[in-house]
Design a protein around this motif. Sequence first.
Motif, short mmCIF file in Angstrom:
data_model
loop_
_atom_site.label_atom_id
_atom_site.label_comp_id
_atom_site.label_asym_id
_atom_site.label_seq_id
_atom_site.Cartn_x
_atom_site.Cartn_y
_atom_site.Cartn_z
N ASN A 119 -12.07 61.76 -16.03
CA ASN A 119 -11.43 61.35 -17.26
C ASN A 119 -10.35 60.34 -16.92
N THR A 174 -11.11 57.79 -21.74
CA THR A 174 -12.53 57.45 -21.77
C THR A 174 -13.09 57.89 -20.44
N ARG A 204 -15.11 56.53 -28.17
CA ARG A 204 -14.39 57.04 -27.01
C ARG A 204 -14.98 58.37 -26.56
N ARG A 205 -15.33 59.21 -27.52
CA ARG A 205 -15.92 60.51 -27.20
C ARG A 205 -17.30 60.35 -26.56
N ARG A 252 -16.79 59.19 -23.05
CA ARG A 252 -16.25 60.26 -22.22
C ARG A 252 -17.31 61.29 -21.87
N ASP A 253 -18.29 61.47 -22.77
CA ASP A 253 -19.33 62.47 -22.55
C ASP A 253 -20.58 61.90 -21.89
#
Length: 337
Positions: free
Chosen positions: A9, A27, A185-186, A189-190
């Motif tokens: 992260n 991100t 952004r999610r 990040r995933d």
Amino acid sequence: MTTSPDLRNETTPASGTPGDGPEPLATRGGESKRSIEQIALLLFITVPFVALLAAIPLAWGWGVSWLDLGLMVFMYYLGCHGITIGFHRYFTHGSFKAKRPLRIALAVMGSMAVEGPLVRWVADHRKHHKFSDAEGDPHSPWRFGEDLPSLMKGLWWAHIGWMFDEEQTSQEKYAPDLIKDPALRRISRDFVYWTILSLAIPPLVGGLVTMSWWGAFTAFFWGSLVRVALLHHVTWSINSICHAVGKRPFKSRDRSGNVWWLAVLSCGESWHNLHHADPTSARHGVMRGQVDSSARLIRWFEQAGWAYDVRWPTASRLASRRQDQDAPSKTESTETA
């Protein structure tokens, strides 16, 4: 273009900017790579590549089922168009505007190509365009010089080597618009979860259709490993081959060229000369016979009302960018994208 299954992260200070404090919005894919990230990257490059090398002798010995081929082709073009239409033409260059469901779908599809988190991918590519084939370009094949040994070294760098460089592009500088969007952004990040899903779909479908572990294994081999390796090397070839060879009918400030034999596999991205001459154009293959499946899908999205304000090339705009402006135009009508 990058292919880094980053495992951190982004909540630490940006590399080279001590004292700036943690980045405010997380991100996936930071501005420097730790050893564990470089090891993960190496695995994600070598394992699919070994499968790609084994594909021909294994196909000769085992054969390959239509189910395996179907899964490989479907997953390949799902991820490829996610990259070309989504990550590249939409998120990086703003070639069109998209309704929110299409925006999210393109972000997920591109993530399933296993080429790195959305925000990092876009930041790297925007930096590439800012410094294309000049100092500061993350992956120019001309980095080490123009003689043959230097070019061979540069091609390796542009194709794979640059991804192991510890220093990465500043996401806050080159992709602030994506960082500010919570949904994007999610998704960025995933990235690890989208990678798992992408690799899991073929064996899940293969196993359920054949009701066998062998069916799941062969589907994983062809639909996951071979597919990812093939897509990776086609994508990387845009960085390396298409900046070293190819025809250049349009004026650009770099050495981007058109490589026809990559057009179908790259979903139209290998018509690279026009792209660098006019980066925001939604269509890259603009001359007769230049297949560009990404542009065709964008046209369908536009007709369905999912995409709008599409930046289609016009005859006058193309003429102004031709190397020989007095030459007769050989471009197709923009109405047939």
